[in-house]
Design a protein around this motif. Structure first.
Motif, PDB file in Angstrom:
ATOM      1  N   PHE A 157       0.966  -1.077   0.060  1.00 53.52           N
ATOM      2  CA  PHE A 157      -0.098   0.047  -0.095  1.00 53.52           C
ATOM      3  C   PHE A 157       0.832   1.436  -0.135  1.00 53.52           C
ATOM      4  N   HIS A 158       2.034   1.068   0.210  1.00 52.76           N
ATOM      5  CA  HIS A 158       3.148   2.193   0.154  1.00 52.76           C
ATOM      6  C   HIS A 158       2.961   2.753  -1.225  1.00 52.76           C
ATOM      7  N   GLU A 159       3.271   1.551  -2.103  1.00 56.11           N
ATOM      8  CA  GLU A 159       3.123   1.756  -3.723  1.00 56.11           C
ATOM      9  C   GLU A 159       2.005   2.292  -4.249  1.00 56.11           C
ATOM     10  N   VAL A 160       0.936   1.640  -3.573  1.00 57.11           N
ATOM     11  CA  VAL A 160      -0.331   2.377  -4.135  1.00 57.11           C
ATOM     12  C   VAL A 160      -0.587   3.623  -3.565  1.00 57.11           C
ATOM     13  N   ALA A 161      -0.135   4.010  -2.570  1.00 59.73           N
ATOM     14  CA  ALA A 161      -0.252   5.502  -2.139  1.00 59.73           C
ATOM     15  C   ALA A 161       0.494   6.620  -2.921  1.00 59.73           C
ATOM     16  N   HIS A 162       1.755   5.994  -3.637  1.00 55.40           N
ATOM     17  CA  HIS A 162       2.104   6.949  -4.395  1.00 55.40           C
ATOM     18  C   HIS A 162       1.287   7.278  -5.647  1.00 55.40           C
ATOM     19  N   GLY A 163       0.280   6.662  -6.002  1.00 53.54           N
ATOM     20  CA  GLY A 163      -0.516   6.936  -7.064  1.00 53.54           C
ATOM     21  C   GLY A 163      -1.890   7.934  -6.566  1.00 53.54           C
ATOM     22  N   GLU A 217       7.680  12.910  -0.495  1.00 53.54           N
ATOM     23  CA  GLU A 217       6.783  12.068  -1.414  1.00 53.54           C
ATOM     24  C   GLU A 217       7.038  10.465  -0.923  1.00 53.54           C
ATOM     25  N   GLU A 218       8.048  10.262  -0.464  1.00 54.33           N
ATOM     26  CA  GLU A 218       8.343   8.878   0.228  1.00 54.33           C
ATOM     27  C   GLU A 218       7.628   8.891   1.826  1.00 54.33           C
ATOM     28  N   GLY A 219       7.459   9.870   2.307  1.00 49.88           N
ATOM     29  CA  GLY A 219       6.845  10.239   3.739  1.00 49.88           C
ATOM     30  C   GLY A 219       5.379   9.840   3.445  1.00 49.88           C
ATOM     31  N   ALA A 270      16.283   9.573   0.859  1.00 48.39           N
ATOM     32  CA  ALA A 270      15.035   9.912   0.842  1.00 48.39           C
ATOM     33  C   ALA A 270      14.128   9.281   1.678  1.00 48.39           C
ATOM     34  N   HIS A 271      14.251   7.613   1.754  1.00 45.17           N
ATOM     35  CA  HIS A 271      13.336   6.787   2.540  1.00 45.17           C
ATOM     36  C   HIS A 271      13.890   7.042   4.057  1.00 45.17           C
ATOM     37  N   GLY A 272      15.284   7.037   4.295  1.00 48.21           N
ATOM     38  CA  GLY A 272      15.638   7.273   5.660  1.00 48.21           C
ATOM     39  C   GLY A 272      15.317   8.535   6.542  1.00 48.21           C
TER      40      GLY A 272
HETATM   41 ZN    ZN Z   1       8.359   4.953  -2.456  1.00 49.38          ZN
END
Ligand code: ZN
Length: 329
Positions: A154-160, A185-187, A232-234
């Motif tokens: 759902f992290h990936e779904v949320a990017h959309g 955006e990662e957050g 960015a993820h960190g």
């Molecule tokens: Zn991501």
């Protein structure tokens, strides 16, 4: 994007911009060879169909969710056969959402690829050992692969979800937030991911124990913070850790172990989702900078926890043994 029924997928090109710390524009080359897991993919596609409903449920005013997410977005699970280039340097990707190009995304939707075997390896070798060190004994049972898988999915779904263009004529969110964009955006994707899991569970679409998802989510924050605040993820994970702490989403017991407060974490998820969606929608460069500066800090307390994990020899990431020889070719 038009190829839907292929069982082997091949991703190649200059894709992610994480290496460009100056403007966040220049992308680095990478390639993946993937085998599609047909059974899992079918299950995942069910959720892609719910994207328009999920977009409407985002915790933000209507103007900040006015775009409709690509209708033929698809979700699929894969086992990775080979990683090369950017994706094989440093932290290993476990899920991708492509393409990054906003115009292509609006026209063709996006494909979300969940890399199952890589995910399982990270869960077993990193997440479980971290949780054993840092989460209270009686919440250990909630650390589960299924939860890790759905949180990542759902992290990936949320990017959309959310919007790609600002609501006040500042251009795309990506352009207006410049070098602050990636971390924010990662957050967004992380926090909206767990928000979506919560929504789907409450809608009766996802049969999970949310406590599994929340506890595994917190353990995942420690895993990702170890990628360092320059990634960015960190950075996004540091922001979330400190935000959760401020809102009382967890407390530490006398032994220094973390205990989740479910209700408070749930409220904090809504609040942080809202704040990030507002910054993005307004193309609020200063707001983004401020949030990352205020919350994106490594406190002494957290540093001690990370030191403890390191002292136990838990790896920061996995390394792949790959190539034709390993495949018996
Ligand atoms: Zn991501």
């Amino acid at each position: 994007m038009d190829m839907k029924t292929n069982r082997i997928d091949f991703v190649i090109g200059p894709i992610e911009n994480y290496e460009d710390q100056l403007f966040g524009i220049r992308t680095a080359h990478e390639a993946y060879i993937l085998l599609k897991d047909m059974e899992w993919s079918e299950r995942l596609n069910k959720y892609a169909a719910l994207l328009p409903i999920l977009q409407k449920r985002l915790p933000v005013d209507p103007e900040f969710k006015a775009e409709s997410p690509g209708s033929n977005s698809d979700l699929a699970a894969y086992d990775v056969v080979f990683y090369a280039g950017d994706c094989n340097s440093g932290s290993k990707t476990i899920a991708i959402n492509l393409p990054n190009d906003e115009e292509v995304q609006l026209e063709k939707g996006s494909r979300r690829l969940q890399l199952k075997n890589a995910m399982q390896a990270k869960f077993d070798k990193i997440l479980v050992p971290i949780a054993k060190e840092l989460i209270v004994e009686d919440q250990q049972e909630y650390i589960r692969f299924d939860a890790f898988f759905s949180n990542t999915m759902f992290h990936e779904v949320a990017h959309g979800l959310g919007i790609k263009n600002t609501i006040n004529g500042k251009g795309t969110v990506r352009e207006s937030l410049a070098e602050q964009y990636s971390a924010l955006e990662e957050g967004k994707a992380d926090i909206l991911g767990i928000f979506l899991v919560t929504q789907l569970q409450e809608m009766g679409e996802l049969d999970v124990n949310l406590m599994d998802n929340y506890t595994t989510f917190l353990a995942g924050i420690f895993r990702s913070i170890r990628f360092g605040s320059s990634s960015a993820h960190g950075k996004a994970n540091l922001v979330r850790y400190n935000y959760f702490k401020e809102k009382g989403a967890f407390v530490k017991d006398d032994n220094g172990k973390y205990r989740i407060d479910f209700e408070k974490m749930k409220a904090a998820v809504d609040q942080l989702s809202n704040e990030i969606l507002l910054i993005q929608g307004r193309g609020d460069y200063e707001g983004a900078k401020e949030m990352l500066k205020k919350y994106g800090v490594l406190t002494d307390e957290l540093e001690q926890d990370l030191r403890l994990i390191n002292s136990r020899g838990i790896p920061v990431d996995i390394v792949f043994e790959q190539g034709p020889g390993k495949l018996g070719l």
